[in-house]
Scaffold this active site. Structure first.
Site, PDB file in Angstrom:
ATOM      1  N   GLU A  87     -29.361   5.593   7.366  1.00 31.60           N
ATOM      2  CA  GLU A  87     -29.773   4.752   6.241  1.00 31.60           C
ATOM      3  C   GLU A  87     -31.064   5.298   5.652  1.00 31.60           C
ATOM      4  O   GLU A  87     -31.996   5.634   6.378  1.00 31.60           O
ATOM      5  CB  GLU A  87     -29.989   3.331   6.759  1.00 31.60           C
ATOM      6  CG  GLU A  87     -30.697   2.399   5.809  1.00 31.60           C
ATOM      7  CD  GLU A  87     -31.165   1.118   6.491  1.00 31.60           C
ATOM      8  OE1 GLU A  87     -31.626   0.210   5.769  1.00 31.60           O
ATOM      9  OE2 GLU A  87     -31.095   1.028   7.735  1.00 31.60           O
ATOM     10  N   TYR A  88     -31.113   5.410   4.326  1.00 30.56           N
ATOM     11  CA  TYR A  88     -32.368   5.768   3.667  1.00 30.56           C
ATOM     12  C   TYR A  88     -33.102   4.486   3.282  1.00 30.56           C
ATOM     13  O   TYR A  88     -32.568   3.644   2.557  1.00 30.56           O
ATOM     14  CB  TYR A  88     -32.114   6.623   2.425  1.00 30.56           C
ATOM     15  CG  TYR A  88     -33.376   6.860   1.626  1.00 30.56           C
ATOM     16  CD1 TYR A  88     -34.414   7.595   2.175  1.00 30.56           C
ATOM     17  CD2 TYR A  88     -33.531   6.319   0.358  1.00 30.56           C
ATOM     18  CE1 TYR A  88     -35.590   7.798   1.464  1.00 30.56           C
ATOM     19  CE2 TYR A  88     -34.707   6.524  -0.357  1.00 30.56           C
ATOM     20  CZ  TYR A  88     -35.726   7.263   0.207  1.00 30.56           C
ATOM     21  OH  TYR A  88     -36.884   7.462  -0.487  1.00 30.56           O
ATOM     22  N   ASP A 112     -39.649   6.406  23.255  1.00 31.27           N
ATOM     23  CA  ASP A 112     -40.618   7.039  22.351  1.00 31.27           C
ATOM     24  C   ASP A 112     -41.143   6.033  21.328  1.00 31.27           C
ATOM     25  O   ASP A 112     -41.198   6.309  20.131  1.00 31.27           O
ATOM     26  CB  ASP A 112     -39.987   8.241  21.652  1.00 31.27           C
ATOM     27  CG  ASP A 112     -41.040   9.212  21.118  1.00 31.27           C
ATOM     28  OD1 ASP A 112     -42.192   9.162  21.597  1.00 31.27           O
ATOM     29  OD2 ASP A 112     -40.705  10.010  20.229  1.00 31.27           O
ATOM     30  N   ASN A 171     -42.775   6.030  14.731  1.00 32.05           N
ATOM     31  CA  ASN A 171     -41.373   5.623  14.787  1.00 32.05           C
ATOM     32  C   ASN A 171     -41.160   4.175  14.364  1.00 32.05           C
ATOM     33  O   ASN A 171     -40.089   3.615  14.587  1.00 32.05           O
ATOM     34  CB  ASN A 171     -40.812   5.840  16.199  1.00 32.05           C
ATOM     35  CG  ASN A 171     -40.538   7.296  16.491  1.00 32.05           C
ATOM     36  OD1 ASN A 171     -40.391   8.101  15.567  1.00 32.05           O
ATOM     37  ND2 ASN A 171     -40.487   7.652  17.763  1.00 32.05           N
TER      38      ASN A 171
END
Length: 664
Positions: A93-94, A139, A144
């Protein structure tokens, strides 16, 4: 930039980079939408090498793990994983207008404790959903976590956890590609038990979340050091400095950063603590000591007698009629959007197969009774009159009615003032003047005309798209990741997206990028409108792929190379009696070239001159047609010949006027 991946995705811009690769903004040419493509970057290594296979396996695992959480409101959706030229790519997904938490703080400074708690609660919700399915992220860090506008354009309202690139399911039978001798994660955000070789656990992800929340309020991580080795050493051996700006968030952060995972705070208690910071619990109502009453306590006012034993006006504390907030249903998961700040993202519907929390998992937080408004919201009902209650005096009632009318008028006037004061900015600024964002296919008129100015003139829409002979048309939208990128790259991106159509058109056109202002960036969805406008005059109507089949050409400027033409009733020799038809059907002619008269003789037939020019510049044999059965017909632009521009469109047609066969 510009590469086509897997025959489908055109790379438009690099929007991120990390240890495992690059993230690109790409355009899906099949579905005509933008996506994010993660390129798994390799060092020089041959195919079949263990590290090569490891990277491919990680890409597949990332896609699989993120796909398990498809539809979760706080996880970036993964659509597909593919290989291109031996390298793995992940299609995601952008998220338009998104910034990671590190970039967000770099621009705005550290977060307030409540805002940081809102972000933490959303990330915890995503982590808990994964933990319940056995997926450890491994992570969690500021880079993120994405903050993006919601549907109303509120910056940072959506919170998304991304990059499951090194996530793992410890009990999964899948092949393990991470060697035990290699630390996987980010130095300074690893849990101490992971840094010393322990297995990935939910508690380790919570430690990383604590480091991230510390970063959010302080502007730096608790174990930031000059080298990775020093950071890992600090994680294992040193206590973090007490956070100075954390306020009410400090106990939660310190409890998450406990080095012993067995003593570390649980996800459930973390969610409860974060929720209390976002929505503080109401204070109990204040009770009046009835044993010490003023002399006038028993007097009757104009509103009627007081309740027995109660002080005048004491109708909102412990009365049986006091307002009681409605209790929300139990089972709300950690990070339920009902607990978040007003700007939090809350989806209304989920796609089939979407993540739907049912019962609280080990780390879920079920809030106590929670009203639909802030504590104390809403006035309690008026208690019934006391025994033998009197008829109320009319004058106070009349005054109340007048006051109510005045209040209503004031609220109405205030609402009008507020609406005027907060009127949405013009998305492209006062110079362009449009009040609504441009959409693909919109035709525009310029004032002054675009061919008279170098930049973007004041624009108005031409709804008819041909009656007023528009100056240009929106051919594409470039969705920029940020205002800065839109301003810096909008022109080049629009040139790239329109050059194919521009090269096929008969008329001279140029690309124009209409970039939103910083204030209007959210209102446009981050879109830069890419126009083609006439260089020497209007464009006469729809252009390129936006022209519908069956449209009649009003001027040769609308024709482009490769078009197939059909006849309209009338004189077939004149260009405005042709229509655009699909080439996979029989047609009259096919446009093969666009040229100009080298010399123009005013006394001669212009159509004959156009035909002669096409016989010279585009003879049938040049385009693999037989000259005995085909000829090159010249179509002149009646609109611009009068201005001294002798444009000619060359169409190959049959000499016997029969239809040409369909082209596959």
């Amino acid at each position: 930039m510009g590469r086509i991946i897997a025959g489908r995705y055109r790379l438009l811009d690099q929007v991120g980079s990390g240890g495992m690769g690059h993230v690109w903004l790409a355009h899906d040419q099949r579905l005509d939408c933008d996506v994010a493509l993660k390129e798994i970057r390799f060092r020089t290594m041959p195919e079949g090498n263990e590290e090569h296979e490891s990277r491919i396996a990680r890409a597949r695992a990332e896609a699989r793990h993120a796909a398990v959480l498809r539809g979760h409101p706080h996880v970036v959706t993964v659509h597909d994983v593919l290989e291109h030229e031996g390298l793995p790519w992940i299609v995601m997904e952008y998220v338009a207008g998104a910034e990671d938490l590190r970039a967000w703080l770099a621009r705005r400074g550290p977060l307030a404790p409540a805002e940081c708690a809102r972000i933490g609660l959303a990330v915890l919700d995503a982590l808990t959903a994964g933990h319940e399915r056995g997926i450890m992220h491994r992570d969690v860090k500021p880079a993120n976590i994405l903050l993006a506008p919601d549907r109303t354009g509120t910056p940072g309202a959506r919170i998304l956890l991304t990059d499951y690139g090194i996530s793992v399911q410890p009990d999964s039978p899948e092949t393990r590609w991470t060697r035990t001798s290699i630390l996987v994660g980010t130095a300074g955000y690893l849990a101490p038990e992971r840094a010393t070789g322990g297995p990935p656990t939910a508690a380790a992800d919570l430690f990383s979340l604590g480091c991230t929340l510390y970063f959010g309020v302080e502007g730096h991580g608790p174990f930031d050091r000059d080298t990775d080795l020093a950071a890992i050493t600090a994680v294992v051996l040193e206590e973090p400095p007490p956070p100075r700006r954390a306020g009410a968030l400090r106990p939660v952060v310190e409890a998450l950063l406990v080095k012993d995972p067995a003593r570390r705070i649980s996800a459930e208690n973390t969610a409860a603590a974060l929720a209390r910071i976002i929505t503080p619990e109401p204070h109990p109502p204040t009770r009046v000591d009835t044993g010490s009453q003023p002399p006038w306590a028993g007097l009757v006012t104009s509103d009627g007698p007081s309740a027995p034993g109660g002080a005048v006006g004491d109708r909102g504390s412990a009365s049986p009629h006091a307002y009681t907030p409605t209790v929300m249903g139990s089972g709300s998961p950690a990070g339920d959007q009902g607990l978040a700040a007003p700007a939090a993202y809350a989806p209304t519907a989920q796609a089939p197969g979407a993540y739907t929390p049912t019962t609280p998992g080990p780390g879920a937080y079920t809030p106590p009774g929670q009203g639909f408004g802030p504590p104390g919201y809403g006035a309690p009902p008026t208690p019934p009159p006391g025994p033998g209650g009197r008829r109320r005096r009319r004058r106070p009632r009349a005054l109340q009615a007048v006051a109510a009318v005045l209040l209503a008028l004031g609220l109405t006037a205030g609402g009008v003032w507020y609406a005027m004061a907060h009127k949405a900015e013009l998305p492209y600024g006062a110079e362009v003047g449009l009040s609504e964002p441009l959409q693909k296919g919109d035709c525009v008129l310029g004032d002054p005309a675009p061919w008279k100015v170098a930049g973007v003139p004041r624009l108005t829409l031409d709804p008819s798209c041909k009656a007023l002979r528009p100056d240009g048309q929106v051919m594409a939208l470039y969705k920029a990741p940020s205002f800065e990128i839109a301003r810096r790259q909008g022109e080049d991106q629009c040139l790239e997206r329109t050059k194919e159509t521009a090269g096929r058109l008969a008329w001279n056109v140029r690309s124009m990028a209409v970039v939103p202002t910083r204030e209007g960036f959210g209102a446009t969805g981050g879109n830069v409108a890419c126009l083609l406008v006439g260089k020497d005059g209007p464009v006469y109507g729809p252009l390129g792929g936006l022209r519908p089949y069956g449209m009649t050409f009003t001027d040769a400027t609308q024709i482009q190379r490769g078009d197939c033409l059909g006849h309209v009733d009338g004189d077939a020799r004149v260009n405005d009696h042709y229509e655009l038809v699909a080439c996979d059907k029989e047609h009259v002619g096919r446009v093969v070239d666009i040229t100009h008269l080298t010399t123009y003789a005013p006394g001669e037939d212009p159509l004959d001159q156009a035909n002669a020019q096409c016989e010279k510049d585009a003879p049938p044999e040049k385009h693999h047609y037989s000259p005995t059965t085909h000829w090159s017909h010249g179509l002149r632009s009646t609109g611009i010949w009068s201005n001294g521009t002798y444009l000619v469109v060359c169409s190959i047609e049959r000499v016997d006027k029969a239809l040409m066969p369909a082209v596959n």
